[in-house]
Scaffold this active site. Structure first.
Site, PDB file in Angstrom:
ATOM      1  N   ARG A 220       0.874  -1.181  -0.168  1.00  0.00           N
ATOM      2  CA  ARG A 220      -0.040   0.106  -0.174  1.00  0.00           C
ATOM      3  C   ARG A 220       0.696   1.290   0.066  1.00  0.00           C
ATOM      4  O   ARG A 220       2.104   1.296   0.730  1.00  0.00           O
ATOM      5  CB  ARG A 220      -0.967  -0.037   1.077  1.00  0.00           C
ATOM      6  CG  ARG A 220      -0.107   0.301   2.639  1.00  0.00           C
ATOM      7  CD  ARG A 220      -1.138  -0.303   3.680  1.00  0.00           C
ATOM      8  NE  ARG A 220      -2.258   0.573   3.909  1.00  0.00           N
ATOM      9  CZ  ARG A 220      -3.525  -0.098   3.385  1.00  0.00           C
ATOM     10  NH1 ARG A 220      -3.531  -1.335   3.116  1.00  0.00           N
ATOM     11  NH2 ARG A 220      -4.534   0.393   3.638  1.00  0.00           N
ATOM     12  N   ALA A 241       6.698  -2.076  -4.586  1.00  0.00           N
ATOM     13  CA  ALA A 241       6.783  -1.289  -3.343  1.00  0.00           C
ATOM     14  C   ALA A 241       5.861  -0.071  -3.105  1.00  0.00           C
ATOM     15  O   ALA A 241       4.856   0.075  -4.085  1.00  0.00           O
ATOM     16  CB  ALA A 241       8.254  -0.574  -3.273  1.00  0.00           C
ATOM     17  N   HIS A 242       5.604   0.625  -2.053  1.00  0.00           N
ATOM     18  CA  HIS A 242       4.821   1.709  -1.810  1.00  0.00           C
ATOM     19  C   HIS A 242       4.811   2.783  -2.843  1.00  0.00           C
ATOM     20  O   HIS A 242       5.865   3.208  -3.233  1.00  0.00           O
ATOM     21  CB  HIS A 242       4.874   2.152  -0.421  1.00  0.00           C
ATOM     22  CG  HIS A 242       6.045   2.542  -0.010  1.00  0.00           C
ATOM     23  ND1 HIS A 242       6.231   2.996   1.225  1.00  0.00           N
ATOM     24  CD2 HIS A 242       7.310   2.258  -0.652  1.00  0.00           C
ATOM     25  CE1 HIS A 242       7.536   3.281   1.376  1.00  0.00           C
ATOM     26  NE2 HIS A 242       8.092   2.783   0.518  1.00  0.00           N
ATOM     27  N   ASN A 243       3.618   3.161  -3.269  1.00  0.00           N
ATOM     28  CA  ASN A 243       3.429   4.460  -4.052  1.00  0.00           C
ATOM     29  C   ASN A 243       4.138   4.187  -5.719  1.00  0.00           C
ATOM     30  O   ASN A 243       4.227   4.974  -6.344  1.00  0.00           O
ATOM     31  CB  ASN A 243       4.337   5.633  -3.647  1.00  0.00           C
ATOM     32  CG  ASN A 243       3.527   6.068  -2.260  1.00  0.00           C
ATOM     33  OD1 ASN A 243       3.989   5.729  -1.181  1.00  0.00           O
ATOM     34  ND2 ASN A 243       2.575   6.948  -2.468  1.00  0.00           N
ATOM     35  N   SER A 261       7.910   4.464  -5.074  1.00  0.00           N
ATOM     36  CA  SER A 261       7.317   5.607  -5.876  1.00  0.00           C
ATOM     37  C   SER A 261       8.120   5.716  -7.127  1.00  0.00           C
ATOM     38  O   SER A 261       7.673   6.673  -7.925  1.00  0.00           O
ATOM     39  CB  SER A 261       8.049   6.762  -5.209  1.00  0.00           C
ATOM     40  OG  SER A 261       7.532   7.045  -3.938  1.00  0.00           O
TER      41      SER A 261
END
Lengths: 350, 350, 350
Positions: A220, A241-243, A261
């Site tokens: 998330r 991974a996140h974002n 990201s």
């Protein structure tokens, strides 16, 4: 379920050659198929097997010319491979459509909303305020946290786990053991060497027609959403991974990893075990070779890269070729040094 | 749950500027936030968004100077990022604290001992003689083998599996699908080419304040313990082999793998997809770059390494730079050979 | 369960030296063992610990000569390590044999056939027409799709998921979270940039005496079977793609990945995080080093390869050694260029 050559010919618009009553109940490869199986021949490399296969029915191209008689019933169509694949797809659809109803024991929160003709396998857990569309199939042991939304026709295989607040689109397939929406890996280093967790309160959004392989992990977002856009296909054991954002129709092979990201464009192909570091942009149509390590953004579309660290494919291949000859190269340098020394010595003497 | 700007300002010790009655119910990034969301501004790179965001409340630094009026209520604090993170942490705490009680059906052995205010999700299995501390949260589908011990405040997400005899400390978080304590990979080759299994009868010990990512695998020791020391943070899909030790506050990124009996020191950072071979010692404070392959012990603390096989970061980077010019280097050698041959020829002729 | 030195000596055919009544209830490493534990000493490197260990009983080689008296009871045998390993194996056998019966709640289709002395853990799901042999152990949360067959003495740990139609042999061990038989990763690119799924209707066949690690994924064949042959050992987090074959007694370390349709021979060793591209043949006895990327078939048996892309071990090691000196090599070339320029200049002047 048994189907005769006549019945199958009707389904796929083909013409039977041989015994139209021969029947099959499953599929096989032409080189391995047994009695009662349906096979196809499209690739000329496999031509010899049409004379030895035990398959009862074979789908072949209209244009194919037999060199001797065969035992199987033949069904001739314009494109044997497409016709066979269409049959496989039909078969899978029928098998999946049969799955419906709610098996016990399962756990469905009172506040959850379920669509029509849904399948909920035994030991599946559906949290508070979950919304599930029509024709969704949840295999046994699925976990859906609070507020998860799943749209129509999506299939979650056994043991898929989706954390709270995540959103899954229509016609999505997620394979067994995949984890969607676990906390991103965010920790702030403290003065004393320890780490303080940065809360991860975003979610994951998976758009329509996405497929996700088994035991793949999609974290998330810290805030906002990690997004897998329409039509992307992810293989097994991948780390997202996140974002991160994965573009439309991007294909990622097994065990690849995308760090936090990073935005991957549309129609990108990422090879197996490749890695992309965080906060990069990967242009549309990029090709990232297996085991590459991408450390810089790829700004020009449709470029292929390879190596760790990755650089452009053609020059990387050239470097790799020289790499194999490095010991030889070193010898040539040593030889040159000797010769130059002799030359210099001779000159001095002269 | 809705909170007004006035309420939030009180929680974080800030001052409201604008409409103190504006209220929010969730968090957003300043560049994406919608009405009813709380955002923050700390990084000057995002400054422009304060004038366009739809967020209802924004936390900003006391020192920040507005260039034009904004629609949102502002809450001014000494450090906007820290104040925001503290709110997130508070929010997560509240959400997790609400989880309590034992959902049915679950399987709890009669010999198991459970602490106070524990949450046991549906389909969770608790084996014989398991001991669970206070305030532990076991999400649905967790498996705890016989004799497992879990200390206070630890959270195991959906489908975590812990084999018998393993020990988990206080304030540990383990994400969905992680497997703790499966057999180490130990087989003795036999004269006839087959392998005989070496029984793996040790366990895994996870100390306090450790976080472990989803689908990560930590194998039990052959004899003794595989140990993850206090404060270590492990990302997703990591492999920790039998008898490994991971030091305090060491951070390991996704898909890295540590082979059997290797001891990783304190405050080490291991990049994604890196690998460390077995029976090594990795000194405190080592930095192992993503995709590195560490084949020798690192004896000096605080050294960075990269590459496969890995060597020290600075010279590896230099080698990689030359690597990219290898074809050019080869051309220069060929040119030299031609020139030296001419020189030698001229000398002979002279 | 407690055993005295006298009892253990009888079990392993050894001779007690010291107090034959000293008793143990668990195993320990000689350097860490506590009172009440059984340890062994085989490796001379650990000899010093026999004088300091707190173990109550130590198994040692007949030939070992004590330099001073020890507190523990000694049991002398011809081969201390083998005797100890045999005891461990016996111990594990007893522990596993105790598992029997069907825990509730579990889900067993009426059409499923179960053998004798089977263990079915709580929350385990057994689909239609599943056949399970004698003495099979299914830990909690296992999922077996329709038509799965599992032969005698096989153990599936918690949360193993096996898709429909797959076949598992005798004496197989599959660790927690492994997924057998998910769809292979096959998609046909369409003219508009999207992908159409190629149905995956084959299965996975796992032969006898195979061990598979936790969270490993083995995909079903498109048509036909993905096959893991007798005696192969697979570690954790491995990816085996559709239509792959893994030969007898082949060993694959953690996080390795084998792409579609590749055939790996017998007695091959694949290192951790290695990758093999699709449609290759890997000859019997090949050794593939950790993190290698194999891009071509290996046709000669018993060859070792390393690197990404992989080539033969000895020359790869030589190249890697030169690689480290690349900056130095470049300096030597620059120096040669200067010297040759001077020589050429001198010649022109002369």
């Amino acid at each position: 379920m048994q189907f005769s050559a006549a019945q199958i010919a009707m389904m796929i618009g083909g013409e039977v050659e041989g015994d139209a009553n021969l029947a099959v109940s499953s599929f096989g490869k032409i080189e391995e198929a047994q009695k009662g199986q349906l096979a196809f021949l499209a690739n000329p490399k496999y031509e010899e097997f049409i004379y030895t296969t035990k398959a009862s029915i074979i789908i072949i191209n209209k244009s194919f010319e037999l060199k001797q008689p065969v035992a199987a019933a033949l069904i001739r169509v314009p494109d044997a491979y497409s016709a066979f694949a269409a049959l496989l797809r039909k078969y899978q659809e029928i098998m999946t459509q049969q799955l419906t109803g709610i098996q016990q024991p399962s756990y469905i929160s009172q506040s959850a909303l379920l669509g029509e003709t849904v399948y909920v396998g035994a030991f599946t857990y559906i949290g508070e305020n979950v919304q599930i569309g029509n024709n969704v199939k949840l295999f046994p042991g699925v976990f859906l946290g609070n507020n998860v939304r799943i749209s129509d026709n999506t299939v979650l295989y056994a043991g898929v786990k989706i954390y709270n607040d995540c959103v899954v689109g229509k016609n999505v397939t997620i394979h067994a053991g995949a984890v969607i929406g676990a906390d991103g890996f965010g920790f702030a280093p403290q003065a004393n060497g320890t780490y303080k967790k940065i809360p991860q309160i975003g979610n994951v959004v998976i758009e329509d027609f996405v497929e996700i392989g088994c035991n793949t992990c999609i974290d998330r977002a810290t805030i906002g959403s990690t997004i897998i856009h329409t039509g992307a296909k992810l293989d097994n054991l991948i780390q997202i991974a996140h974002n991160v954002e994965i573009g439309c129709n991007t294909v990622i092979a097994a065990q690849a990893g995308i760090s936090g990201s990073t935005k991957v464009g549309n129609n990108v192909v990422v090879g197996g075990q490749a890695g992309i570091v965080g906060h990069l942009h990967i242009a549309d149509g990029s090709k990232i070779n297996a085991q590459s390590g991408v450390t810089k953004s790829i700004k020009i579309p449709n470029v292929a890269v390879t190596g760790s660290p990755a650089f452009d494919y053609t020059s990387a291949l050239r470097s790799q070729a020289v790499m194999r000859n490095l010991p030889d190269l070193e010898k040539r340098i040593a030889e040159l040094e000797k010769q130059v020394q002799q030359l210099t010595g001779a000159q001095v003497n002269a």
